[in-house]
Design an enzyme around this catalytic site. Structure first.
Site, PDB file in Angstrom:
ATOM      1  N   ASP A 182     -42.473  18.288 -10.920  1.00  0.00           N
ATOM      2  CA  ASP A 182     -42.097  16.712 -10.143  1.00  0.00           C
ATOM      3  C   ASP A 182     -43.007  16.937  -8.936  1.00  0.00           C
ATOM      4  OD1 ASP A 182     -39.714  14.642 -10.691  1.00  0.00           O
ATOM      5  OD2 ASP A 182     -40.809  14.531  -8.866  1.00  0.00           O
TER       6      ASP A 182
ATOM      7  N   THR B 258     -41.057   5.572 -21.844  1.00  0.00           N
ATOM      8  CA  THR B 258     -41.274   4.295 -22.580  1.00  0.00           C
ATOM      9  C   THR B 258     -42.278   3.456 -22.332  1.00  0.00           C
ATOM     10  OG1 THR B 258     -38.892   4.418 -22.906  1.00  0.00           O
ATOM     11  CG2 THR B 258     -39.853   2.401 -23.264  1.00  0.00           C
TER      12      THR B 258
ATOM     13  N   LEU C 276     -32.540   8.875 -25.812  1.00  0.00           N
ATOM     14  CA  LEU C 276     -31.233   9.410 -25.306  1.00  0.00           C
ATOM     15  C   LEU C 276     -30.488   8.143 -24.764  1.00  0.00           C
ATOM     16  CD1 LEU C 276     -31.571   9.863 -22.009  1.00  0.00           C
ATOM     17  CD2 LEU C 276     -32.624  11.854 -22.771  1.00  0.00           C
TER      18      LEU C 276
ATOM     19  N   ASN D 293     -34.600  -0.694 -29.092  1.00  0.00           N
ATOM     20  CA  ASN D 293     -33.790  -1.169 -27.967  1.00  0.00           C
ATOM     21  C   ASN D 293     -33.573  -2.721 -28.094  1.00  0.00           C
ATOM     22  OD1 ASN D 293     -32.939   1.184 -27.081  1.00  0.00           O
ATOM     23  ND2 ASN D 293     -34.313   1.128 -25.013  1.00  0.00           N
TER      24      ASN D 293
ATOM     25  N   PHE E 207     -22.420  -1.248 -31.668  1.00  0.00           N
ATOM     26  CA  PHE E 207     -23.152  -2.161 -30.805  1.00  0.00           C
ATOM     27  C   PHE E 207     -22.749  -3.698 -31.148  1.00  0.00           C
ATOM     28  CE2 PHE E 207     -25.904  -0.302 -27.596  1.00  0.00           C
ATOM     29  CZ  PHE E 207     -25.531   1.106 -27.988  1.00  0.00           C
TER      30      PHE E 207
ATOM     31  N   ALA F 185     -18.314  -7.000 -27.893  1.00  0.00           N
ATOM     32  CA  ALA F 185     -18.600  -8.101 -26.999  1.00  0.00           C
ATOM     33  C   ALA F 185     -17.957  -7.946 -25.795  1.00  0.00           C
ATOM     34  CB  ALA F 185     -17.872  -9.522 -27.589  1.00  0.00           C
ATOM     35  N   GLY F 186     -18.404  -8.420 -24.644  1.00  0.00           N
ATOM     36  CA  GLY F 186     -18.284  -8.329 -23.126  1.00  0.00           C
ATOM     37  C   GLY F 186     -19.090  -9.014 -22.408  1.00  0.00           C
TER      38      GLY F 186
ATOM     39  N   CYS G 246     -32.186   0.644 -19.023  1.00  0.00           N
ATOM     40  CA  CYS G 246     -33.220   0.512 -20.353  1.00  0.00           C
ATOM     41  C   CYS G 246     -33.240  -1.012 -20.921  1.00  0.00           C
ATOM     42  CB  CYS G 246     -32.591   1.504 -21.413  1.00  0.00           C
ATOM     43  SG  CYS G 246     -33.197   3.216 -21.101  1.00  0.00           S
TER      44      CYS G 246
ATOM     45  N   LYS H 233     -34.630  -3.866 -18.982  1.00  0.00           N
ATOM     46  CA  LYS H 233     -36.129  -3.636 -18.843  1.00  0.00           C
ATOM     47  C   LYS H 233     -37.031  -3.476 -19.982  1.00  0.00           C
ATOM     48  CE  LYS H 233     -37.718   0.739 -18.266  1.00  0.00           C
ATOM     49  NZ  LYS H 233     -38.685   1.864 -18.335  1.00  0.00           N
TER      50      LYS H 233
END
Ligand code: UDX
Length: 437
Positions: free
Chosen positions: A30, A121, A152, A207, A248, A251-252, A259, A262
């Site tokens: 890094d 990504t 992940l 996604n 998935f 509801a909410g 992720c 974007k």
């Protein structure tokens, strides 16, 4: 194998730790020297179940090392993984400057055959650009580029990496494929080998599809509210069809996190750029925004005006089991309540420290327990479905509140139980007045 990971953030560090765990020799790189210094001292900069122990265990075993020297990383690895951020730009398209910079840095350090793997990504065709860039700065370098997207989830990253649903390897050379198969040999998971472009596309398409599933059930939840149906039952009924599946379909108040928003914006921008607009995904975004609008309206409709109202918000993380508040719908919700003049009392089991760094932190009252947040509140809002919120003493909460209004933005609680405690309960996509028996 000897593996190097360039970028020791969320994906890079977790991936590096898991590769070390299965026996590879891993060097995490890094350019943030302070971060490397912390890692060398055994301090793990992110919270992820099992990660800290795994890092320490593999460092002690000598399989996991850290450096801020990219050249060292390239020289010592047979396979070089790029796991640097690919943040969104103002128009939704992906900022690839970190990837481009790493490609430039990798190029002069290539001293033998290397496999350069993109884990970040990225938009389709990025692999081609990475290869072009390396070739531009090191025309004689012996290397192949591979796309190996990461799937992940935050909060279960270690488990997702150790037992993945699938491993996608986008590759255009047998030599590179052989090395990648060796990297993944210790993992028990189906491996899908594709060309590089397809592998890159799989990540954004997957996604976006998951976000679409969420928006679909959220759109259905609005119809449930208007018709008196119960979205939980509808989701159960839909999900029993094996072709659809139940996951998935919760509801909410919408999807958030670092992720989905974007990646959806990126996929829309990629499609536009390729001249094939993907309007369906724009509607997925609109439904997500509308879901929060509808929720805030329901709160406003009940309280009439929000100015000077005390509102308890349980949960500020973008989902349970994480301390991450980036792009959290719970944060958006709190901002909306504050903007209308409400006093907001927040509790979260894990994300309080991160929430204290938010720009709105100075305007929020942070509370030590969910009960404390509810004290004196005229409404209680559940914004993140932490399981412990289902276990609180609701009789005490009811007694502590000024008015017994509960807005459950994640359908965590049982409407009938809440009614028995004397609450006026509103979930998402659930008829407000369910019968008592
Ligand atoms: C996601 C993908 O799942 C993962 O494969 C990818 O690599 C990164 O993006 P993550 O962002 O960690 O992972 O969270 P996830 O558990 O997928 O949830 C995303 C958001 O969707 C959360 O805000 C969550 O509350 C919301 N969600 C999820 C729903 O609103 N309803 C659901 O049914 C599921």
């Amino acid at each position: 194998m000897k593996l190097s990971i360039i970028g020791s953030g969320y994906v890079g560090l977790t991936t590096g730790a898991c590769f070390a765990e299965v026996g590879h020799e891993v060097l995490c790189v890094d350019n943030d020297e302070a971060k490397i210094a912390r890692l060398l001292k055994g301090e793990i900069p992110i919270y992820e179940p099992g990660l800290s122990e795994m890092v320490l265990r593999n460092v002690a075993a000598g399989r996991l090392r850290f450096t801020s020297d990219t050249h060292e990383g390239v020289r010592s690895g047979d396979v070089i993984f790029i796991a640097v951020p690919t943040p969104p730009q103002a128009d939704g398209s992906v900022d690839l400057s970190f990837i481009e910079k790493v490609a430039r840095e990798i190029a002069p350090a290539i001293d033998s055959y290397k496999v350069v793997v993109d884990k970040s990504t990225v938009p389709v065709k990025t692999g081609e650009k990475v290869a072009e860039t390396i070739r531009r700065y090191a025309p004689d370098a012996d290397f192949d580029v591979v796309s190996n997207p990461e799937f992940l989830r935050e909060g279960s990253a270690v488990a997702d990496l150790m037992q993945p649903d699938r491993i996608v390897i986008g590759v255009n050379s047998d030599r590179a494929l052989a090395r990648m198969q060796k990297v993944y040999e210790p993992f028990v998971a189906p491996v899908l080998v594709t060309d590089i472009n397809s592998a890159e596309l799989i990540k954004h398409a997957a996604n976006s599809f998951l976000a679409l599933k969420i928006s679909y059930i959220n759109a259905v939840s609005a119809i449930c509210e208007a018709s008196g149906a119960d979205v939980l039952k509808v989701a159960e009924g839909i999900g029993m069809d094996k072709r659809i599946g139940r996951s998935f379909l919760n509801a909410g108040i919408g999807y958030g996190g670092s992720c989905f928003p974007k990646d959806l914006a990126a996929f829309i921008a990629i499609a536009d750029d390729l001249g094939v607009p993907f309007d369906l995904l724009k509607e997925v975004q609109h439904i997500n925004t509308r879901q929060l609008d509808r929720f805030v309206k329901a709160i406003r409709d009940s309280l009439w005006v929000l100015q000077e109202k005390t509102i308890a918000v349980w949960g500020i993380a973008f989902k349970p089991h994480t301390d991450d508040v980036r792009c959290s719908v719970a944060v958006d919700l709190v901002e909306r309540l504050l903007a209308e003049g409400a006093r907001v009392r927040v509790h979260d089991p894990k994300a309080m420290d991160k929430a204290r760094q938010l720009p709105i932190a100075g305007r929020i009252e942070f509370c030590e327990s969910p009960e404390e947040a509810a004290t004196g509140a005229e409404a209680l809002v559940i914004a993140t479905e932490w399981p412990e919120y289902g276990q609180v003493d609701f009789a005490a909460v009811r007694a502590a509140m000024q008015a017994p209004l509960v807005f459950d933005g994640r359908n965590l609680l049982d409407p009938l139980t809440m009614k028995r405690f004397g609450f006026n309960y509103r979930g998402i996509g659930r008829a407000p007045a369910l019968p008592l028996s």
